[in-house]
Design an enzyme around this catalytic site. Structure first.
Site, mmCIF file in Angstrom:
data_model
loop_
_atom_site.group_PDB
_atom_site.id
_atom_site.type_symbol
_atom_site.label_atom_id
_atom_site.label_comp_id
_atom_site.label_asym_id
_atom_site.label_seq_id
_atom_site.Cartn_x
_atom_site.Cartn_y
_atom_site.Cartn_z
ATOM 1 N N ASP A 341 0.858 -1.190 0.000
ATOM 2 C CA ASP A 341 0.000 0.000 0.000
ATOM 3 C C ASP A 341 0.893 1.237 0.000
ATOM 4 O O ASP A 341 1.058 1.897 1.026
ATOM 5 C CB ASP A 341 -0.912 -0.025 1.231
ATOM 6 N N CYS A 367 -3.916 4.594 -3.815
ATOM 7 C CA CYS A 367 -4.752 5.795 -3.879
ATOM 8 C C CYS A 367 -4.544 6.529 -5.202
ATOM 9 O O CYS A 367 -5.025 7.648 -5.370
ATOM 10 C CB CYS A 367 -4.436 6.728 -2.706
#
Length: 410
Positions: A341, A367
């Site tokens: 991540d 993201c």
């Protein structure tokens, strides 16, 4: 420059309407697909657009600041087409790398509002402004409300403005990172006036009056009334001042569920770019976990949480800049699943090493659909197969989107 009628056919990746013309695409702020807009056109942008024929998907914005504030871009679009647009952002990014995999429907994860807000404060004569920058401007919108924030943060806005006014630098802006925790608000002020020490008594008094959990200024904890705790799947973690957390609790729960489902029954898991342990602490309920993170404060918070946790499998961790020194193929052989991540720049160096490995399962969280698509392309070329791609909306009304992708070694 001349006035003309424009038919909006698409939404751009920033939320602007797009009209296709003989002179090329024209971007129209605030317009929606299917609408006819009358506007002057200059440099590919519409000036002073007027909606001549509105879309049935157009709705009333929910915030009084919407016309000026740059925090949100799509409050005027109904929920169903809005979530479909976010799914389309992911699919377009993947297609740009030759990945023609359909994404799942976007999961809305905005309930309760954003528990983490990064606000800006500056001087305007004798007054203090606190809020977000205007659209395409350095001017600041002095917000009185914000429907996307946790109500506890909105309620504290007047007090936060007072805190900011005490330590504003003579020139420039300061930043307040506000986090709603189970113990109250945790406030971290950065770029405060260097002479703020003489204001410490007043700042401490205001912290008590506002019943904040903790106040930090320029990286120094001035007062901690209660440890600002976060619940990481039943494990308490004290957040680092100004540290990263998922913006909404609902999104943290959804992302964690997708990660755990993606990892499945793996027994040895590496959690890369692990932060303070959002996924690692949950994964450790059923698997041995090795967490790797470059941020010193995040690792320290993770270590402290581990010392209090019970019922976990073996957990190890190390501080390491994975962008410069990724886990290499030989190190990865110890794991049957890897979760990563990374920040917006992505995990290119780590993806290149994973593509050489024999790790059975990879769960990628991102993201930024563009850098995720690049990293997935590397893994697919290395012999992995894409099992699923799931968009998760935690930044309501904005162009930002989280994505979880699951891959298996073929």
């Amino acid at each position: 420059m001349r006035e003309r009628d424009l038919l909006i056919t698409d939404l751009g990746h920033r939320g602007d309407g797009i009209a296709q013309t003989e002179d090329g695409p024209v971007f129209v702020a605030g317009a929606l697909p299917g609408e006819t807009v009358r506007a002057d056109v200059k440099g590919g942008r519409a000036l002073n657009p007027e909606i001549a024929a509105p879309s049935p998907d157009r709705i009333e914005p929910v915030c009084a600041h919407y016309e000026r504030c740059g925090g949100c871009s799509l409050q005027h679009l109904a929920e169903k087409p809005y979530l479909a647009w976010k799914r389309g952002l992911v699919e377009k990014a993947l297609a740009g790398r030759g990945i023609e995999t359909p994404a799942a429907n976007t999961l809305a994860a905005t309930a309760g509002g954003r528990r983490r807000a990064v606000l800006t404060a500056t001087r305007a004569g004798r007054h203090t402004l606190l809020g977000y920058h205007e659209k395409a401007s350095h001017r600041l919108v002095d917000i009185r409300e914000c429907p996307v924030l946790d109500p506890a943060i909105v309620k504290a806005l007047p007090g936060l403005k007072t805190l900011a006014s005490e330590v504003l630098p003579k020139k420039g802006e300061l930043r307040l990172t506000v986090l709603a925790t189970t113990a109250g608000l945790d406030v971290a002020i950065d770029n405060a006036d260097k002479a703020y020490e003489r204001k410490i008594p007043g700042l401490s008094q205001k912290t008590v009056e506002m019943d904040l959990a903790r106040l930090s200024v320029n990286g120094e904890v001035l007062l901690e009334i209660r440890p600002p705790m976060l619940d990481m799947g039943g494990i308490g973690l004290v957040a680092a001042p100004g540290g990263f957390t998922q913006a909404t609790l609902a999104a943290e729960d959804v992302l964690s569920r997708l990660v755990l489902n993606g990892v499945g029954k793996a027994k040895e898991v590496a959690d890369l770019f692990s932060g303070a342990g959002t996924f690692a602490l949950r994964l450790a309920r059923t698997a041995n976990v090795h967490a790797v993170e470059g941020d010193k404060a995040a690792i320290a918070a993770f270590d402290t949480a581990l010392r209090r946790a019970q019922g976990l499998k073996r957990v190890t961790f190390e501080r390491r800049d994975l962008s410069r020194r990724p886990l290499v193929r030989d190190e990865l052989e110890a794991f049957d699943a890897v979760v990563f991540d990374p920040p917006r720049a992505g995990a290119q160096a780590q993806a290149e090493q994973l593509a050489l490995s024999r790790v059975e399962t990879i769960v990628a969280v991102s993201c930024n659909p563009a850098t995720l698509a690049r990293d997935l392309r590397i893994l697919l070329d290395g012999g992995y197969a894409l099992q699923s791609v799931t968009p998760v909306d935690q930044f309501q009304f904005s162009p930002h989107i989280e994505v979880v992708a699951v891959l298996k070694r073929e």
